[in-house]
Scaffold this motif. Sequence first.
Motif, PDB file in Angstrom:
ATOM      1  N   VAL A 361     -43.456  24.972  65.460  1.00 18.44           N
ATOM      2  CA  VAL A 361     -44.260  25.900  66.257  1.00 18.44           C
ATOM      3  C   VAL A 361     -44.601  25.277  67.604  1.00 18.44           C
ATOM      4  O   VAL A 361     -44.498  25.911  68.663  1.00 18.44           O
ATOM      5  N   HIS A 362     -44.990  23.994  67.580  1.00 16.12           N
ATOM      6  CA  HIS A 362     -45.318  23.316  68.834  1.00 16.12           C
ATOM      7  C   HIS A 362     -44.065  23.134  69.700  1.00 16.12           C
ATOM      8  O   HIS A 362     -44.114  23.335  70.916  1.00 16.12           O
ATOM      9  N   LEU A 363     -42.963  22.733  69.080  1.00 14.15           N
ATOM     10  CA  LEU A 363     -41.732  22.541  69.845  1.00 14.15           C
ATOM     11  C   LEU A 363     -41.253  23.850  70.453  1.00 14.15           C
ATOM     12  O   LEU A 363     -40.743  23.884  71.583  1.00 14.15           O
ATOM     13  N   TYR A 364     -41.409  24.946  69.712  1.00 14.52           N
ATOM     14  CA  TYR A 364     -41.016  26.254  70.240  1.00 14.52           C
ATOM     15  C   TYR A 364     -41.875  26.639  71.439  1.00 14.52           C
ATOM     16  O   TYR A 364     -41.376  27.149  72.453  1.00 14.52           O
ATOM     17  N   GLY A 365     -43.183  26.362  71.337  1.00 12.21           N
ATOM     18  CA  GLY A 365     -44.064  26.651  72.467  1.00 12.21           C
ATOM     19  C   GLY A 365     -43.701  25.825  73.690  1.00 12.21           C
ATOM     20  O   GLY A 365     -43.699  26.329  74.824  1.00 12.21           O
ATOM     21  N   ASN A 366     -43.374  24.543  73.473  1.00 12.45           N
ATOM     22  CA  ASN A 366     -42.955  23.696  74.587  1.00 12.45           C
ATOM     23  C   ASN A 366     -41.651  24.185  75.197  1.00 12.45           C
ATOM     24  O   ASN A 366     -41.469  24.153  76.425  1.00 12.45           O
ATOM     25  N   TYR A 367     -40.736  24.623  74.349  1.00 13.43           N
ATOM     26  CA  TYR A 367     -39.447  25.122  74.845  1.00 13.43           C
ATOM     27  C   TYR A 367     -39.642  26.375  75.695  1.00 13.43           C
ATOM     28  O   TYR A 367     -39.034  26.515  76.768  1.00 13.43           O
ATOM     29  N   LYS A 368     -40.520  27.291  75.241  1.00 12.12           N
ATOM     30  CA  LYS A 368     -40.756  28.524  76.004  1.00 12.12           C
ATOM     31  C   LYS A 368     -41.380  28.227  77.371  1.00 12.12           C
ATOM     32  O   LYS A 368     -41.253  29.022  78.305  1.00 12.12           O
ATOM     33  N   GLY A 369     -42.060  27.092  77.493  1.00 13.41           N
ATOM     34  CA  GLY A 369     -42.670  26.741  78.769  1.00 13.41           C
ATOM     35  C   GLY A 369     -41.866  25.756  79.589  1.00 13.41           C
ATOM     36  O   GLY A 369     -42.309  25.327  80.657  1.00 13.41           O
ATOM     37  N   HIS A 371     -38.244  24.139  81.559  1.00 16.69           N
ATOM     38  CA  HIS A 371     -37.226  24.617  82.490  1.00 16.69           C
ATOM     39  C   HIS A 371     -35.958  25.040  81.761  1.00 16.69           C
ATOM     40  O   HIS A 371     -35.154  25.794  82.300  1.00 16.69           O
ATOM     41  N   LEU A 372     -35.764  24.568  80.521  1.00 18.36           N
ATOM     42  CA  LEU A 372     -34.580  24.975  79.758  1.00 18.36           C
ATOM     43  C   LEU A 372     -34.616  26.464  79.460  1.00 18.36           C
ATOM     44  O   LEU A 372     -33.577  27.139  79.452  1.00 18.36           O
TER      45      LEU A 372
END
Length: 379
Positions: A361-369, A371-372
């Motif tokens: 869940v945390h990694l997904y949130g970081n990914y959505k924010g 530059h990738l």
Amino acid sequence: MTDTPSDTPELDPQEIQSPEELVRGMTVSQRGLLLALVIFTGLMVYLLGPVLTPFLVSMVLAYLGDPIADRLENLGLGRTTAVCTVFAFVILLLVLALLVVIPGTVRQLHHAIQLLPELGNWLQTTLVPWLSQYVDIHPELFNLKDLSATLSGEWQKTGSLLKYVGGAIGGSTMTVITFFTNLFLIPVVTFYLLRDWDRLIANVGQMIPRNLAPTVSTLSNECDDVLASFLKGQLIVMCLLGLTYGLGLWLVGLQFAMLVGLIAGLASIVPYMGFIVGIGVALVMALFQFDTWLPVGGVVIVFMIGQMLEGMVFTPLLVGDKIGLHPVAVIFAIMAGGQLFGFTGVLLALPVAAVIMVLLVHLYGNYKGSHLYHASNES
């Protein structure tokens, strides 16, 4: 070798809020230690699975019992007294199960096996002709005579507990010794773990490096919320649903009400699965047993009431709005754990799945924010 300032970027511990930032905030030595601990733990679980089983069972029981003991402590009881009270309550439940629930369920299961040929004949002569009007189905699909004979034979083989235990002792003394040793160890280890649970958790927290403690504490609390919302809440919901279905079907007059309620309650470990399995089995049994449609309608009403109670009372009160494990994740975790580490893996499956889910869940949130995700097509 000591770490130098170049080993890791300078991060304020209070600003570390995600697994990615947690890893970046670790020193080189801390990363190496974490990797070594993960490898060592996995190796020990693989090599010592049978030995670890009673301790893991005790940890699960202590985890489930700790909130109750904490509440009793808040009422003024000492920790040891609170733990003894919890144990007395659990023993009372086990005695009631041994005296009431288990014998009745076993009798109903035995009776159901004996009725399989008659049920199969009803399916072939009544249900199949009706279904054949809509779908192409072969009558032999519901021939339950062979299944009944096989189950009855197995039932006779294991019908005598003393005979079974005697044969096991003669065939494998070490297996029986291990079984009874584990049976003795589980309550003893559970007692000591439950008595010292808060202190053990505090000691583990003190061992976490100070620069990582805030984030580890936050992530641990989130993992506990996920696991508690499923493990603690869902287990209680399972018991309440099984009791609701069993009592309701008994009031309707269904012959195997307790057995069907037990099956529906156990299947409820996966949300909605208990309703689907339970109403399917109960409707077949009701159509087989009754000549009128009124009891069949009663079965439907029982499961509808159970479903409404689950959605409006049981789940909101016992689980709440915490993030739970997805049913598919539960099934996969249990199967994967069993495949990799046997029964020990099954016990570890849900805690590990809860940790992985929080991290994802945390990694997904970081990914959505990152530059990738927001990258443009500009070169």
